[in-house]
Design an enzyme around this catalytic site. Structure first.
Site, mmCIF file in Angstrom:
data_model
loop_
_atom_site.group_PDB
_atom_site.id
_atom_site.type_symbol
_atom_site.label_atom_id
_atom_site.label_comp_id
_atom_site.label_asym_id
_atom_site.label_seq_id
_atom_site.Cartn_x
_atom_site.Cartn_y
_atom_site.Cartn_z
ATOM 1 N N SER A 272 0.883 -0.883 0.004
ATOM 2 C CA SER A 272 0.210 -0.144 -0.231
ATOM 3 C C SER A 272 0.523 1.348 -0.554
ATOM 4 O O SER A 272 2.059 1.565 -0.028
ATOM 5 C CB SER A 272 -1.116 -0.509 1.500
ATOM 6 O OG SER A 272 -1.408 1.249 1.815
ATOM 7 N N TYR B 65 -2.007 -0.703 10.588
ATOM 8 C CA TYR B 65 -2.663 -1.148 9.368
ATOM 9 C C TYR B 65 -1.506 -1.467 8.284
ATOM 10 O O TYR B 65 -0.360 -2.193 8.071
ATOM 11 C CB TYR B 65 -3.799 -1.090 8.823
ATOM 12 C CG TYR B 65 -3.435 -1.168 7.538
ATOM 13 C CD1 TYR B 65 -3.915 -2.502 7.103
ATOM 14 C CD2 TYR B 65 -3.721 -0.235 6.437
ATOM 15 C CE1 TYR B 65 -4.289 -2.956 5.565
ATOM 16 C CE2 TYR B 65 -3.685 -0.422 5.197
ATOM 17 C CZ TYR B 65 -4.006 -1.783 4.928
ATOM 18 O OH TYR B 65 -3.674 -1.689 3.468
ATOM 19 N N LYS C 268 1.955 -3.813 6.840
ATOM 20 C CA LYS C 268 2.210 -3.826 5.188
ATOM 21 C C LYS C 268 3.379 -3.444 5.131
ATOM 22 O O LYS C 268 4.420 -4.466 4.957
ATOM 23 C CB LYS C 268 1.781 -2.609 4.668
ATOM 24 C CG LYS C 268 0.015 -3.085 4.101
ATOM 25 C CD LYS C 268 0.197 -4.333 3.612
ATOM 26 C CE LYS C 268 -1.530 -4.617 3.567
ATOM 27 N NZ LYS C 268 -1.849 -6.043 2.825
HETATM 28 P P1 NAD Z 1 -10.836 -7.174 1.258
HETATM 29 O O1 NAD Z 1 -11.336 -7.210 2.068
HETATM 30 O O2 NAD Z 1 -12.284 -7.000 0.086
HETATM 31 O O3 NAD Z 1 -10.139 -8.829 0.612
HETATM 32 C C1 NAD Z 1 -9.327 -9.385 1.366
HETATM 33 C C2 NAD Z 1 -9.769 -10.819 1.390
HETATM 34 O O4 NAD Z 1 -8.326 -11.130 2.231
HETATM 35 C C3 NAD Z 1 -11.142 -10.611 2.064
HETATM 36 O O5 NAD Z 1 -11.732 -11.924 0.991
HETATM 37 C C4 NAD Z 1 -10.954 -11.768 3.208
HETATM 38 O O6 NAD Z 1 -12.737 -12.450 3.953
HETATM 39 C C5 NAD Z 1 -9.742 -12.593 3.292
HETATM 40 N N1 NAD Z 1 -8.668 -12.905 4.444
HETATM 41 C C6 NAD Z 1 -8.555 -11.687 5.074
HETATM 42 N N2 NAD Z 1 -7.586 -12.064 6.129
HETATM 43 C C7 NAD Z 1 -7.198 -13.837 5.535
HETATM 44 C C8 NAD Z 1 -7.171 -15.046 6.644
HETATM 45 N N3 NAD Z 1 -6.509 -15.153 7.185
HETATM 46 N N4 NAD Z 1 -7.162 -16.640 6.319
HETATM 47 C C9 NAD Z 1 -7.717 -15.797 4.416
HETATM 48 N N5 NAD Z 1 -8.521 -15.006 4.187
HETATM 49 C C10 NAD Z 1 -8.697 -13.642 4.410
HETATM 50 O O7 NAD Z 1 -9.528 -6.113 0.822
HETATM 51 P P2 NAD Z 1 -9.704 -5.312 -0.605
HETATM 52 O O8 NAD Z 1 -9.258 -3.728 -0.727
HETATM 53 O O9 NAD Z 1 -9.855 -6.511 -2.044
HETATM 54 O O10 NAD Z 1 -7.506 -5.626 -0.657
HETATM 55 C C11 NAD Z 1 -6.528 -7.181 -1.078
HETATM 56 C C12 NAD Z 1 -5.209 -6.167 -0.310
HETATM 57 O O11 NAD Z 1 -5.014 -5.417 -0.168
HETATM 58 C C13 NAD Z 1 -5.424 -6.288 1.321
HETATM 59 O O12 NAD Z 1 -3.950 -7.477 1.186
HETATM 60 C C14 NAD Z 1 -5.092 -4.856 1.053
HETATM 61 O O13 NAD Z 1 -4.405 -4.710 3.352
HETATM 62 C C15 NAD Z 1 -4.227 -4.413 0.714
HETATM 63 N N6 NAD Z 1 -4.763 -2.844 -0.300
HETATM 64 C C16 NAD Z 1 -5.779 -2.762 -0.333
HETATM 65 C C17 NAD Z 1 -6.756 -0.758 -0.745
HETATM 66 C C18 NAD Z 1 -7.865 -0.568 -0.782
HETATM 67 O O14 NAD Z 1 -8.062 0.711 -0.850
HETATM 68 N N7 NAD Z 1 -8.627 -1.456 -0.557
HETATM 69 C C19 NAD Z 1 -4.972 -0.217 -0.694
HETATM 70 C C20 NAD Z 1 -3.755 -0.620 -0.259
HETATM 71 C C21 NAD Z 1 -3.705 -1.993 -0.174
HETATM 72 N N1 UFG Z 2 -12.961 11.830 3.805
HETATM 73 C C1 UFG Z 2 -13.247 12.685 3.359
HETATM 74 N N2 UFG Z 2 -15.076 12.253 4.027
HETATM 75 C C2 UFG Z 2 -15.055 11.112 4.592
HETATM 76 C C3 UFG Z 2 -14.528 9.912 3.712
HETATM 77 C C4 UFG Z 2 -12.612 10.553 3.538
HETATM 78 O O1 UFG Z 2 -13.331 14.123 3.735
HETATM 79 O O2 UFG Z 2 -16.291 10.386 4.890
HETATM 80 C C5 UFG Z 2 -11.293 11.785 2.224
HETATM 81 C C6 UFG Z 2 -9.614 12.081 3.840
HETATM 82 O O3 UFG Z 2 -9.652 12.948 4.657
HETATM 83 C C7 UFG Z 2 -8.484 11.995 2.600
HETATM 84 C C8 UFG Z 2 -9.717 11.261 1.219
HETATM 85 O O4 UFG Z 2 -10.957 12.069 1.228
HETATM 86 O O5 UFG Z 2 -8.118 12.863 2.318
HETATM 87 C C9 UFG Z 2 -9.361 9.761 1.244
HETATM 88 O O6 UFG Z 2 -9.729 9.753 2.467
HETATM 89 P P1 UFG Z 2 -10.133 7.847 2.252
HETATM 90 O O7 UFG Z 2 -9.844 7.018 3.351
HETATM 91 O O8 UFG Z 2 -10.637 6.761 1.080
HETATM 92 O O9 UFG Z 2 -8.246 6.916 1.972
HETATM 93 P P2 UFG Z 2 -7.294 7.638 1.883
HETATM 94 O O10 UFG Z 2 -5.799 7.860 1.342
HETATM 95 O O11 UFG Z 2 -7.051 8.120 3.769
HETATM 96 O O12 UFG Z 2 -6.327 5.452 2.733
HETATM 97 C C10 UFG Z 2 -6.343 5.028 1.918
HETATM 98 C C11 UFG Z 2 -6.771 3.369 2.592
HETATM 99 C C12 UFG Z 2 -5.641 2.808 3.301
HETATM 100 C C13 UFG Z 2 -4.439 2.781 2.962
HETATM 101 C C14 UFG Z 2 -4.489 4.723 1.949
HETATM 102 C C15 UFG Z 2 -2.808 4.155 1.533
HETATM 103 O O13 UFG Z 2 -7.967 3.868 3.151
HETATM 104 O O14 UFG Z 2 -6.093 2.059 3.569
HETATM 105 O O15 UFG Z 2 -5.222 4.797 1.001
HETATM 106 O O16 UFG Z 2 -2.569 5.011 0.696
HETATM 107 F F1 UFG Z 2 -3.373 2.953 3.483
#
Ligand code: NAD
Ligand code: UFG
Length: 360
Positions: A126, A150, A154
């Site tokens: 991330s 969190y 990572k």
């Molecule tokens: P998500 O929660 O939709 O998907 C994660 C999946 O992993 C889920 O289906 C959950 O059930 C499964 N899981 C969690 N722990 C497990 C375990 N111990 N065994 C088996 N399954 C397990 O999240 P996502 O948005 O699809 O994110 C996928 C990956 O990308 C995650 O590692 C997350 O940290 C990373 N990531 C997501 C974002 C974002 O904003 N969505 C940003 C950066 C990184």
């Molecule tokens: N925001 C608002 N109102 C809301 C929600 C969010 O103004 O109700 C703003 C936040 O302050 C931020 C922007 O929208 O400025 C984006 O916020 P998000 O929570 O959607 O995303 P972040 O950038 O804070 O975080 C995301 C993921 C994290 C990841 C990170 C890495 O949620 O898991 O990006 O860049 F670690």
């Protein structure tokens, strides 16, 4: 049959979209997920969209014996490790649960891969690993450091993978640093289905558009950005999914461990998102400026140059595409996957009837 790609966490938001892109690109996949934050319905829909079947195992990836069964049953050539807990706020309340789940699952996966001689891995990292700094445009060589458990999971997993790759010369590892994934598949059949009250911007925008969140707070308008609201690099989840296909192709030919940003390289503010959402979908949002949210950086966006150079990949979809596709998914599936696929079929039928009427 060629070797398969194991997707841990493949039923989740990014995993399900990647599963679909891999199947469409001709890969064979196997999914392992414990559904702690997802539903088996997502994978049923991937099957429906691709007309392809694939094995799915409901296991906790931390359980090495259960993982080993999968490696014994199928010839695995590469792994994409999505599985993990991902809510920043929750990680501050339950740090142990986050360290336990995210680290344990990774360690048992790595031990299993080593024992079975599987040496290609894509890891979901991330942009959160970039230490807070004045530098807004993130290149992969910038210093790393985190501000919540969190993020630290990572950071630690990246380090574990660098250490493993350093002593295993046959390993190929991509640490994909995602920026802000949003949107849904353009069919409206799969998308993000957050459980509980969402914290991220786009799911909250969707709730506001549906009237479930009466007022959407914009967290701060006094940042040093073009309109005072925070700037992020929002990336369409289908572009992100295609980045994983490109990463697997890259790993076939390269050894070692590389951190690679997956972002568009363009930053949009919170108000840019709200304006684009209203314009693209013809709906109005009800929002108000509120105080800053602790921990938010003013601006953060990717330098996507390394992904272009190494993977030959770049994001193609626009902000309007992200907003339109997110809203379509929401309208076709008002209760997310709990709506059942019938709701999606019905929405399809209604749309084609409307198109027929327009054409007449
Ligand atoms: P998500 O929660 O939709 O998907 C994660 C999946 O992993 C889920 O289906 C959950 O059930 C499964 N899981 C969690 N722990 C497990 C375990 N111990 N065994 C088996 N399954 C397990 O999240 P996502 O948005 O699809 O994110 C996928 C990956 O990308 C995650 O590692 C997350 O940290 C990373 N990531 C997501 C974002 C974002 O904003 N969505 C940003 C950066 C990184
Ligand atoms: N925001 C608002 N109102 C809301 C929600 C969010 O103004 O109700 C703003 C936040 O302050 C931020 C922007 O929208 O400025 C984006 O916020 P998000 O929570 O959607 O995303 P972040 O950038 O804070 O975080 C995301 C993921 C994290 C990841 C990170 C890495 O949620 O898991 O990006 O860049 F670690």
């Amino acid at each position: 049959m060629g070797k398969m790609v194991l997707l841990t966490g493949g039923a989740g938001y990014i995993g399900s979209h990647t599963c679909l892109e891999l199947l469409n690109a001709g890969f064979d996949v196997v999914v392992a997920d414990n559904y702690s934050n997802s539903s088996p319905e997502a994978l049923r829909r991937v099957r429906a969209l691709t007309c392809r079947n694939f094995p799915v195992y409901e296991i906790d990836v931390s359980c090495r014996a259960a993982l080993e069964e999968i490696f014994k049953k199928h010839e695995i050539g590469a792994v994409i490790h999505f599985a993990g807990l991902k809510a920043v706020g929750e990680s501050m309340e339950k740090p142990l649960a986050y360290y336990r789940n995210n680290l344990d699952s990774t360690l048992s996966l790595l031990e299993c891969m080593k024992a079975q001689g599987v040496n290609k891995l894509v890891f979901s990292s991330s942009a959160t690993v970039y230490a807070d700094s004045e530098v807004e445009k993130k290149t992969e060589d910038l210093p790393t450091g985190c501000i919540n458990p969190y993020g630290w999971t990572k950071y630690m997993i990246e380090q574990i993978l660098r250490d493993v790759a350093a002593v295993e010369p046959d390993w190929s590892v991509a640490l994909l640093r995602y920026f802000n994934p949003v949107g849904a598949h353009e069919s409206g059949c799969i998308g993000e289905d957050p459980s509980g009250i969402p914290n991220n911007l786009m799911p909250r925008v969707l709730q506001n558009a549906r009237g479930l969140l009466p007022v959407l707070g914009v967290f701060g308008d006094d940042y040093p950005t073009h309109d005072g609201t925070c700037v992020r690099d929002y990336i369409h989840v289908v572009d992100l999914a295609k980045g994983h296909v490109a990463a697997l192709e890259y790993l076939k030919k390269h050894r070692g461990c590389e951190a690679i940003n997956l972002g568009t390289g363009v930053g949009y503010s919170v108000l840019d998102i709200l304006n684009s959402f209203e314009r693209a979908n013809g709906v109005s949002l009800n929002y108000e400026i509120q105080g800053r949210r602790p921990g938010d950086a003013a601006a953060c966006y990717a330098d996507p140059g390394k992904a272009a150079a190494l993977l030959g990949w770049k994001a193609e979809k626009s902000l309007d595409d992200m907003c339109r596709d997110a809203w379509r998914w929401q309208c076709y599936n008002p209760e997310g996957y709990a709506s059942g696929i019938e709701a999606w079929y019905k929405a399809q039928d209604t749309e084609s009837e409307e198109k027929d009427l327009e054409e007449k």
